[in-house]
Design a protein around this motif. Structure first.
Motif, PDB file in Angstrom:
ATOM      1  N   HIS A  56       0.979  -1.183  -0.096  1.00 32.66           N
ATOM      2  CA  HIS A  56      -0.006   0.049   0.067  1.00 32.66           C
ATOM      3  C   HIS A  56       0.942   1.121   0.090  1.00 32.66           C
ATOM      4  CE1 HIS A  56      -3.872  -1.739   0.543  1.00 32.66           C
ATOM      5  NE2 HIS A  56      -3.463  -2.685   1.553  1.00 32.66           N
ATOM      6  N   LYS A  60       2.543  -0.593   4.082  1.00 33.42           N
ATOM      7  CA  LYS A  60       2.164  -1.925   4.584  1.00 33.42           C
ATOM      8  C   LYS A  60       1.693  -2.845   3.398  1.00 33.42           C
ATOM      9  CE  LYS A  60       0.600  -0.100   9.072  1.00 33.42           C
ATOM     10  NZ  LYS A  60      -0.506  -0.245  10.059  1.00 33.42           N
ATOM     11  N   HIS A  79      -4.438  -7.652   2.549  1.00 35.41           N
ATOM     12  CA  HIS A  79      -4.376  -6.959   3.620  1.00 35.41           C
ATOM     13  C   HIS A  79      -5.143  -5.444   3.356  1.00 35.41           C
ATOM     14  CE1 HIS A  79      -2.343  -9.692   5.972  1.00 35.41           C
ATOM     15  NE2 HIS A  79      -1.614  -9.993   4.850  1.00 35.41           N
ATOM     16  N   GLU A  82      -4.745  -0.281   6.525  1.00 39.00           N
ATOM     17  CA  GLU A  82      -4.492  -0.373   8.042  1.00 39.00           C
ATOM     18  C   GLU A  82      -3.853  -1.625   8.329  1.00 39.00           C
ATOM     19  OE1 GLU A  82      -7.848   1.867   6.464  1.00 39.00           O
ATOM     20  OE2 GLU A  82      -7.704  -0.352   6.753  1.00 39.00           O
ATOM     21  N   GLY A  83      -3.664  -2.708   7.883  1.00 36.39           N
ATOM     22  CA  GLY A  83      -2.883  -3.999   8.128  1.00 36.39           C
ATOM     23  C   GLY A  83      -3.546  -5.047   8.346  1.00 36.39           C
ATOM     24  N   TRP A  84      -5.060  -5.021   8.692  1.00 38.02           N
ATOM     25  CA  TRP A  84      -5.811  -6.126   9.026  1.00 38.02           C
ATOM     26  C   TRP A  84      -6.213  -7.038   7.713  1.00 38.02           C
ATOM     27  CZ3 TRP A  84     -10.823  -6.505   6.779  1.00 38.02           C
ATOM     28  CH2 TRP A  84     -11.515  -5.049   6.247  1.00 38.02           C
TER      29      TRP A  84
END
Length: 181
Positions: A56, A60, A79, A82-84
């Motif tokens: 991204h 990340k 993902h 935000e990383g989730w």
């Protein structure tokens, strides 16, 4: 003879760095834009090999995809910025194979489906954000075996018009109908 050695291409603020062996990409390859990583790949004799990671803009990982002889092969993950984890899916020889799960931001499953050689096969379930079942279906060789069952957020089945069964009727059915299994 085809070129071998380091590869370092720059165009504007974009950079591609890797290696060539006999004119083919071989080894790690990194792509950057404006000094930020865009992708990290691996090549063997010109074919994608090993993990491919796409990033991204915030740095990340957006996707991590395993490659074997130029094809997706293994568990790929996707993902959110935000990383989730948004999705995890199995691949075999470039085709969806095995379980594929989409997730809500809290990590709970939003949808679980199964594939065999790129075709839906087996159970398919979707969930409401509260974790209750929203849809239940079953596939064989990509074909829906019977109409999907739909459920309200409280777990009650939906009727043909998309309305939940009354609570009394739902309770009565649960007590009087035989249990599947």
């Amino acid at each position: 003879m085809a070129p071998s050695g380091k590869l370092d291409l720059t165009r504007g603020d974009s950079r591609l760095a890797g290696s060539l062996l006999d004119g083919r990409l071989d080894g790690p390859l990194r792509i950057e834009a404006a000094g930020r990583p865009q992708a990290s790949l691996g090549y063997r004799q010109g074919e994608l090999q090993g993990p491919l990671v796409v990033f991204h803009p915030n740095g990340k990982p957006a996707a991590q995809m395993p490659y074997l002889q130029g094809r997706l092969h293994g568990i790929a993950t996707f993902h959110a910025p935000e990383g989730w984890l948004q999705r995890k899916a199995g691949y075999r020889h470039g085709l969806l194979h095995g379980e594929a799960i989409n997730y809500f931001a809290d990590g709970s499953p939003a949808e679980i489906e199964h594939y065999r050689d790129g075709v839906r096969e087996g159970p398919h379930r979707r969930f409401h954000a509260n974790g209750r079942l929203a849809l239940s279906a079953r596939y064989r060789q990509g074909q829906l075996l019977e109409p999907a069952r739909l459920y309200a957020t409280d777990g009650r089945p939906l009727d043909e018009q998309g309305k939940p069964l009354s609570r009394l009727r739902w309770w009565w059915r649960r007590w009087t109908e035989p249990v599947e299994g």
